[in-house]
Design a protein around this motif. Structure first.
Motif, mmCIF file in Angstrom:
data_model
loop_
_atom_site.group_PDB
_atom_site.id
_atom_site.type_symbol
_atom_site.label_atom_id
_atom_site.label_comp_id
_atom_site.label_asym_id
_atom_site.label_seq_id
_atom_site.Cartn_x
_atom_site.Cartn_y
_atom_site.Cartn_z
ATOM 1 N N PRO A 1 0.816 -1.226 0.000
ATOM 2 C CA PRO A 1 0.000 0.000 0.000
ATOM 3 C C PRO A 1 0.847 1.272 0.000
ATOM 4 O O PRO A 1 0.462 2.280 -0.606
ATOM 5 C CB PRO A 1 -0.840 -0.115 1.279
ATOM 6 C CG PRO A 1 -0.125 -1.093 2.137
ATOM 7 C CD PRO A 1 0.590 -2.022 1.223
ATOM 8 N N ARG B 1 -5.926 7.353 -8.135
ATOM 9 C CA ARG B 1 -5.940 6.425 -6.999
ATOM 10 C C ARG B 1 -5.577 5.002 -7.415
ATOM 11 O O ARG B 1 -5.746 4.071 -6.636
ATOM 12 C CB ARG B 1 -7.332 6.444 -6.353
ATOM 13 C CG ARG B 1 -7.708 7.772 -5.730
ATOM 14 C CD ARG B 1 -9.099 7.740 -5.107
ATOM 15 N NE ARG B 1 -10.145 7.730 -6.126
ATOM 16 C CZ ARG B 1 -10.674 8.820 -6.667
ATOM 17 N NH1 ARG B 1 -10.253 10.012 -6.307
ATOM 18 N NH2 ARG B 1 -11.624 8.732 -7.579
ATOM 19 N N ALA C 1 -2.725 3.273 -5.272
ATOM 20 C CA ALA C 1 -3.215 2.943 -3.940
ATOM 21 C C ALA C 1 -4.180 1.765 -3.989
ATOM 22 O O ALA C 1 -4.170 0.894 -3.112
ATOM 23 C CB ALA C 1 -3.888 4.160 -3.311
ATOM 24 N N LEU D 1 0.674 4.001 -3.056
ATOM 25 C CA LEU D 1 0.290 5.391 -2.792
ATOM 26 C C LEU D 1 1.354 6.354 -3.308
ATOM 27 O O LEU D 1 1.040 7.384 -3.927
ATOM 28 C CB LEU D 1 0.093 5.575 -1.283
ATOM 29 C CG LEU D 1 -0.454 6.912 -0.815
ATOM 30 C CD1 LEU D 1 -1.837 7.167 -1.364
ATOM 31 C CD2 LEU D 1 -0.463 6.959 0.717
#
Length: 434
Positions: free
Chosen positions: A80, A359, A362, A84
């Motif tokens: 993660p 996004r 992520a 990100l």
């Protein structure tokens, strides 16, 4: 009079499509990190024994288990985080950083006597952490630079390369043993096959790093398209996919451990037959990926329907394994379970690729972290379950899949296949270079 920009000509701010060479390097990177893991893990016991001569085999086995868990923890923490960061810094840069770290964490293992047990633990955790910069970022980059109509085939291709890497990993051991004998025969000296596996893994990682650094598109994050897809809907769907991925990996991990533990309950089931079942599982999943690649099923069918069909197959396979009375039925149950999970996992990745580009890293990072978390819990739970209810543990493993199947039915909005919002007319829809 100047004409309006054509929808078939790329604009300077538009991310370039991936060519065949770029796709090949990305797929090869996935293959290499999978092969490196599969090649080194079987060698850990023999590798640790000289460092722990005063300890028994049970202590060596405990350290092997802890090292495996630490590698998984590195992936769990890193995935993660790297996903990100890639949304902000650019995916190509993160991929290269991950491969640099992967190589740097392997090479010190050549002098295990220098780094000691504590150093080995730190290096294996670091390897998992840097591999986590490859696992989620490669599919994110492919999704980012691939038209919707081509994503399903490319994701099936990436899944197949990951499976092939795991299958090829033990082949590194055989190649290292042959190379060690050949070098000794020509008078170079005796080289430990384990060291050769480390060198080959690091060399392949370095080659991928150079290839990706030279070929990947350099697009700053600010150049990516902005979309109007609601952030709340994007997050809700991402969380649903993370949960599903974790559940399926929980069951898959427990299912694989249950196959190993079947040998304790069925004395006629030899280690050779258990190995054949593992090979069968990998080959069936590889075949399902090939089916998705050649038929374009995900592009024609609703993702929710494909996942439901996969869950039904997996549940049927686990039911057969829970009630089987012969090896033949066990082989059938393994095939059904592998085919079902092999349908669900690529579909999850395909649906996750529809996240907003802002996004996407992520989302893919969360997917990889959920898989690692589910895998870790699945191994622990299956060991306890099999000790408590033996063969019926397969039936208990089917319960999370039944619950997930229920959410597919009652919560269709969670699994919507709607991708990002439509592009503005100024954004190119040119086909990828041939």
């Amino acid at each position: 009079m100047s004409s309006a920009p054509s929808i078939h000509s790329p604009l300077p701010s538009e991310p370039a499509g991936l060519g065949r060479a770029q796709l090949a390097w990305l797929a090869a990177a996935v293959f290499v990190v999978s092969a490196g893991y599969g090649g080194l893990m079987p060698l850990l016991p023999a590798w640790l024994e000289p460092l722990m001569a005063a300890d028994g085999q049970a202590e060596v086995a405990r350290h092997v288990g802890l090292l495996s868990g630490l590698y998984a923890a590195g992936v769990l923490v890193g995935a993660p985080l790297w996903g990100l960061v890639s949304d902000r810094w650019g995916r190509g840069r993160i991929l290269v950083i991950g491969l640099v770290g992967y190589v740097a964490s392997l090479l010190p293992l050549l002098r295990a006597d220098w780094v000691g047990i504590a150093g080995i633990y730190a290096l294996r955790g670091a390897t998992g952490f840097f591999v986590a910069a490859v696992v989620p970022v490669v599919p994110a980059l492919v999704a980012e630079h691939t038209p919707q109509g081509q994503r399903a085939r490319r994701f099936a291709w990436l899944g197949a390369m990951s499976l092939l890497g795991f299958l090829f990993g033990p082949g590194l051991n055989a190649a290292a043993a042959q190379m060690s004998g050949a070098l000794a025969g020509v008078g170079v000296g005796t080289l430990d096959p384990t060291d050769l596996v480390i060198v080959m893994s690091a060399a392949l990682g370095a080659l991928m790093m150079l290839g990706l650094a030279a070929t990947l598109p350099r697009v700053p994050p600010a150049a990516l398209e902005d979309d109007s897809q609601p952030a709340s809907a994007d997050r809700r769907r991402a969380m649903a996919l993370w949960g599903l991925n974790g559940v399926v990996m929980f069951v898959l991990s427990g299912f694989e451990l249950g196959i190993v533990l079947q040998g304790q309950q069925h004395p006629t089931l030899s280690s050779r037959e258990i190995s054949l079942m593992f090979a069968e599982c990998s080959l069936v999943m590889l075949g399902v990926n090939a089916l998705l690649f050649f038929t374009g099923l995900l592009e024609r069918a609703a993702g929710r329907g494909v996942m439901a069909a996969g869950l039904v197959l997996a549940i049927a396979g686990l039911a057969m394994l829970a009630q089987h009375r012969s090896d033949a039925w066990m082989y059938i149950g393994v095939s059904f379970t592998a085919a079902g999970t092999g349908l669900v996992l690529p579909t999850i990745s395909y649906l996750a690729a529809g996240a907003s580009r802002r996004r996407l890293g992520a989302t893919m990072g969360g997917l990889a972290a959920a898989a690692g978390f589910g895998q870790t819990l699945g191994s622990a739970a299956a060991g306890w379950l099999f000790g408590a209810v033996a063969q019926l543990s397969f039936a208990w493993l089917a319960l999370p899949l039944l619950a997930t199947l229920g959410t597919l039915i009652v919560r269709p909005a969670w699994w919507s296949t709607a991708g990002p919002a439509p592009r503005s007319p100024r954004v190119s829809s040119a086909p990828l270079p041939k």
